[in-house]
Design a protein around this motif. Structure first.
Motif, mmCIF file in Angstrom:
data_model
loop_
_atom_site.group_PDB
_atom_site.id
_atom_site.type_symbol
_atom_site.label_atom_id
_atom_site.label_comp_id
_atom_site.label_asym_id
_atom_site.label_seq_id
_atom_site.Cartn_x
_atom_site.Cartn_y
_atom_site.Cartn_z
ATOM 1 N N ASP A 116 0.855 -1.179 0.000
ATOM 2 C CA ASP A 116 0.000 0.000 0.000
ATOM 3 C C ASP A 116 0.898 1.238 0.000
ATOM 4 O O ASP A 116 1.696 1.441 0.926
ATOM 5 C CB ASP A 116 -0.899 -0.016 1.236
ATOM 6 C CG ASP A 116 -1.942 1.090 1.232
ATOM 7 O OD1 ASP A 116 -1.701 2.141 0.613
ATOM 8 O OD2 ASP A 116 -2.998 0.907 1.857
ATOM 9 N N LYS A 117 0.796 2.084 -1.012
ATOM 10 C CA LYS A 117 1.645 3.267 -1.125
ATOM 11 C C LYS A 117 1.368 4.285 -0.016
ATOM 12 O O LYS A 117 2.245 5.081 0.330
ATOM 13 C CB LYS A 117 1.431 3.942 -2.484
ATOM 14 C CG LYS A 117 1.890 3.126 -3.683
ATOM 15 C CD LYS A 117 1.637 3.890 -4.970
ATOM 16 C CE LYS A 117 2.107 3.100 -6.173
ATOM 17 N NZ LYS A 117 1.874 3.827 -7.450
ATOM 18 N N VAL A 118 0.165 4.258 0.538
ATOM 19 C CA VAL A 118 -0.213 5.245 1.551
ATOM 20 C C VAL A 118 0.276 4.829 2.932
ATOM 21 O O VAL A 118 0.887 5.621 3.661
ATOM 22 C CB VAL A 118 -1.747 5.455 1.563
ATOM 23 C CG1 VAL A 118 -2.146 6.402 2.699
ATOM 24 C CG2 VAL A 118 -2.212 5.989 0.222
ATOM 25 N N THR A 119 0.024 3.578 3.312
ATOM 26 C CA THR A 119 0.351 3.121 4.670
ATOM 27 C C THR A 119 1.651 2.325 4.735
ATOM 28 O O THR A 119 2.206 2.140 5.818
ATOM 29 C CB THR A 119 -0.777 2.238 5.217
ATOM 30 O OG1 THR A 119 -0.846 1.026 4.436
ATOM 31 C CG2 THR A 119 -2.117 2.956 5.138
ATOM 32 N N GLY A 120 2.111 1.840 3.587
ATOM 33 C CA GLY A 120 3.301 1.002 3.573
ATOM 34 C C GLY A 120 3.030 -0.455 3.941
ATOM 35 O O GLY A 120 3.938 -1.282 3.890
ATOM 36 N N ARG A 121 1.801 -0.779 4.325
ATOM 37 C CA ARG A 121 1.474 -2.150 4.708
ATOM 38 C C ARG A 121 1.464 -3.072 3.487
ATOM 39 O O ARG A 121 1.113 -2.671 2.381
ATOM 40 C CB ARG A 121 0.107 -2.211 5.397
ATOM 41 C CG ARG A 121 0.067 -1.590 6.775
ATOM 42 C CD ARG A 121 0.912 -2.340 7.790
ATOM 43 N NE ARG A 121 0.445 -3.686 8.042
ATOM 44 C CZ ARG A 121 -0.397 -4.024 9.013
ATOM 45 N NH1 ARG A 121 -0.872 -3.091 9.824
ATOM 46 N NH2 ARG A 121 -0.748 -5.283 9.206
ATOM 47 N N LYS A 122 1.848 -4.323 3.735
ATOM 48 C CA LYS A 122 1.854 -5.326 2.669
ATOM 49 C C LYS A 122 0.520 -6.081 2.673
ATOM 50 O O LYS A 122 -0.067 -6.331 3.727
ATOM 51 C CB LYS A 122 3.016 -6.295 2.850
ATOM 52 C CG LYS A 122 4.386 -5.621 2.757
ATOM 53 C CD LYS A 122 5.499 -6.629 2.949
ATOM 54 C CE LYS A 122 6.877 -5.983 2.810
ATOM 55 N NZ LYS A 122 7.135 -5.006 3.876
ATOM 56 N N VAL A 123 0.079 -6.418 1.487
ATOM 57 C CA VAL A 123 -1.175 -7.141 1.312
ATOM 58 C C VAL A 123 -0.929 -8.305 0.367
ATOM 59 O O VAL A 123 -0.385 -8.116 -0.728
ATOM 60 C CB VAL A 123 -2.284 -6.234 0.723
ATOM 61 C CG1 VAL A 123 -3.620 -6.980 0.690
ATOM 62 C CG2 VAL A 123 -2.412 -4.939 1.488
ATOM 63 N N VAL A 124 -1.296 -9.496 0.801
ATOM 64 C CA VAL A 124 -1.252 -10.663 -0.071
ATOM 65 C C VAL A 124 -2.676 -10.923 -0.552
ATOM 66 O O VAL A 124 -3.592 -11.069 0.260
ATOM 67 C CB VAL A 124 -0.707 -11.907 0.661
ATOM 68 C CG1 VAL A 124 -0.749 -13.137 -0.248
ATOM 69 C CG2 VAL A 124 0.720 -11.660 1.131
ATOM 70 N N VAL A 125 -2.861 -10.952 -1.862
ATOM 71 C CA VAL A 125 -4.181 -11.179 -2.449
ATOM 72 C C VAL A 125 -4.120 -12.459 -3.276
ATOM 73 O O VAL A 125 -3.180 -12.665 -4.050
ATOM 74 C CB VAL A 125 -4.622 -10.001 -3.329
ATOM 75 C CG1 VAL A 125 -6.049 -10.203 -3.825
ATOM 76 C CG2 VAL A 125 -4.510 -8.682 -2.569
ATOM 77 N N ALA A 126 -5.118 -13.308 -3.093
ATOM 78 C CA ALA A 126 -5.137 -14.580 -3.815
ATOM 79 C C ALA A 126 -6.553 -14.908 -4.250
ATOM 80 O O ALA A 126 -7.532 -14.383 -3.702
ATOM 81 C CB ALA A 126 -4.579 -15.703 -2.939
ATOM 82 N N THR A 127 -6.661 -15.769 -5.247
ATOM 83 C CA THR A 127 -7.967 -16.203 -5.720
ATOM 84 C C THR A 127 -7.864 -17.616 -6.264
ATOM 85 O O THR A 127 -6.785 -18.059 -6.663
ATOM 86 C CB THR A 127 -8.516 -15.239 -6.802
ATOM 87 O OG1 THR A 127 -9.848 -15.631 -7.148
ATOM 88 C CG2 THR A 127 -7.666 -15.266 -8.051
ATOM 89 N N ALA A 128 -8.986 -18.326 -6.258
ATOM 90 C CA ALA A 128 -9.012 -19.701 -6.774
ATOM 91 C C ALA A 128 -10.443 -20.077 -7.126
ATOM 92 O O ALA A 128 -11.403 -19.412 -6.723
ATOM 93 C CB ALA A 128 -8.448 -20.686 -5.746
ATOM 94 N N HIS A 129 -10.558 -21.144 -7.879
ATOM 95 C CA HIS A 129 -11.858 -21.679 -8.299
ATOM 96 C C HIS A 129 -11.830 -23.173 -8.006
ATOM 97 O O HIS A 129 -11.034 -23.906 -8.591
ATOM 98 C CB HIS A 129 -12.047 -21.428 -9.796
ATOM 99 C CG HIS A 129 -13.436 -21.683 -10.288
ATOM 100 N ND1 HIS A 129 -13.888 -21.203 -11.487
ATOM 101 C CD2 HIS A 129 -14.473 -22.378 -9.756
ATOM 102 C CE1 HIS A 129 -15.144 -21.572 -11.679
ATOM 103 N NE2 HIS A 129 -15.517 -22.302 -10.628
ATOM 104 N N LEU A 130 -12.693 -23.632 -7.095
ATOM 105 C CA LEU A 130 -12.661 -25.022 -6.652
ATOM 106 C C LEU A 130 -13.550 -25.919 -7.508
ATOM 107 O O LEU A 130 -14.396 -25.458 -8.269
ATOM 108 C CB LEU A 130 -13.086 -25.128 -5.183
ATOM 109 C CG LEU A 130 -12.298 -24.323 -4.153
ATOM 110 C CD1 LEU A 130 -12.681 -24.756 -2.748
ATOM 111 C CD2 LEU A 130 -10.801 -24.439 -4.360
ATOM 112 N N LYS A 131 -13.357 -27.200 -7.316
ATOM 113 C CA LYS A 131 -14.106 -28.236 -8.031
ATOM 114 C C LYS A 131 -15.596 -28.113 -7.765
ATOM 115 O O LYS A 131 -16.023 -27.895 -6.635
ATOM 116 C CB LYS A 131 -13.601 -29.610 -7.562
ATOM 117 C CG LYS A 131 -14.399 -30.805 -8.045
ATOM 118 C CD LYS A 131 -14.121 -31.118 -9.487
ATOM 119 C CE LYS A 131 -14.827 -32.406 -9.904
ATOM 120 N NZ LYS A 131 -14.691 -32.664 -11.343
ATOM 121 N N SER A 132 -16.403 -28.281 -8.811
ATOM 122 C CA SER A 132 -17.853 -28.235 -8.638
ATOM 123 C C SER A 132 -18.398 -29.640 -8.418
ATOM 124 O O SER A 132 -17.725 -30.638 -8.686
ATOM 125 C CB SER A 132 -18.522 -27.609 -9.863
ATOM 126 O OG SER A 132 -18.352 -28.434 -11.002
#
Length: 355
Positions: A116-132
């Protein structure tokens, strides 16, 4: 059938001439009321032709993986459902290249580390699509996928800014009981970091925020699987497993945006009223066993670490599922539609840092 034929003609830019005899136009569909048997046979034939045309188109799309995908290690069939992460470049800087892991054949998880450019905090973002699927094998496959996702997420949730590009599936964990029971066998430091707790390896900076979004293809109150014997998925053997929603907390150590609503539903012994999917598959669907069934309920999740809390739903979820499948309120709002061109409703939330 007539409406689907018209849609097919529009999607393929059809000029009204059926050159390859695969695309059925509205004019070809039976209109005779005098011979319903003939009309039914003709409609079925046209539907089969439309389905065959669609399958050929999908096959040609997956014939050759683009070289860029091969370079990052995607070797299985192309997941045409897709999984992507977007961020505001004026607010966040990427700290690593995107990371990928095949959680099962043809299905992947994606992850990126941001600052985050404002706070300097790190963020890990992830996504997935599971079996139907709702059968036992599908549920157990989702359990295996959740275990691999846990390893994939914890590998990038340390306070260090270093990262490696993962292009191979994470090694699986041998399971003897439920997935939750085996979480203790994993790296405790990484588990604490992945869930937003303290990182024993590095106390100089706070743990990053973790946000994980997924189409889980599983409702929160779906029954857990308890097997009389065991079930083998690949080289792994399962005897029992919790449902996917419980694993979000037990295996990943994360909260979800639905926790409050699920807790209320359980107290009242009622279904979760919200819905993120509301569709009835038609005759062109490749998933023939699901044709005519009403898919209605919560299967999409925003999950987040314990150093975050839910502020609000930025888009209020639609309360369509309290009366069960095929209720009038839900069938009047089926998707895809002109208003919602997806077969899922968006799940959008505001999250804030815990004090």
């Amino acid at each position: 059938a007539e409406r689907m034929a018209n849609q097919n003609a529009v999607l393929h830019g059809d000029d009204g001439e059926d050159d390859d005899d695969l695309t059925a136009t509205a004019a070809q569909l039976p209109r005779s009321r005098d011979d319903p048997t003939l009309a039914s046979r003709s409609s079925s034939r046209n539907i089969r032709r439309l389905r065959e045309a669609w399958r050929k188109e999908k096959a040609s799309t997956n014939a050759d993986l683009p070289h860029t995908l091969r370079e990052i290690g995607v070797t299985g069939p192309l997941d045409d459902d897709g999984a992507a992460i977007f961020w505001k470049k004026d607010r966040f800087d990427p700290l690593s290249s995107p990371e990928f892991a095949e959680i099962s054949r043809g299905q992947a998880a994606v992850k990126i580390r941001l600052r985050d450019k404002v706070t300097g905090r790190k963020v890990v973002v992830a996504t997935a699509h599971l079996k139907s699927g709702v059968d036992t094998k599908a549920q157990l496959t989702r359990s295996k996928q959740m275990t691999r996702i846990q390893q994939f997420l914890s590998a990038g949730c340390t306070s260090s800014s270093s990262s490696r590009n993962s292009t191979r599936p994470p090694s699986s964990v041998k399971t003897g009981g439920s997935i939750a029971d085996n979480s203790a066998a994993l790296d405790n430091d990484k588990i604490e970091s992945a869930s937003g707790g303290s990182n024993k390896n590095d106390k100089s900076s706070p743990s990053p925020f973790l946000i994980f979004c997924m189409d889980a293809n599983s409702e929160p109150l779906e029954k857990s699987v308890v097997l009389g014997g065991s079930c083998k998925i690949g080289k792994e053997e399962f005897k029992s497993t919790a449902n996917t929603y419980r694993q979000i907390n037990k295996v990943l150590g994360l909260q979800t945006c639905w926790d409050g609503m699920v807790a209320d539903a359980q107290k009242q012994n009622q279904p979760v009223p919200a819905a993120t999917v509301n569709k009835i598959r038609g005759p062109l669907s490749d998933q023939t066993k699901k044709i005519g069934k009403h898919a209605l309920g919560v299967i999409d999740y925003v999950c987040y670490s314990k150093n975050l809390r839910l502020s609000q739903f930025a888009i209020e979820p639609l309360m369509l599922a309290s009366d069960g499948p095929f209720n009038r309120k839900a069938t009047d709002a089926l998707i895809p539609s002109l208003d919602v061109p997806s077969d899922h409703y968006p799940v959008v939330v505001d999250l804030v840092a815990q004090a």
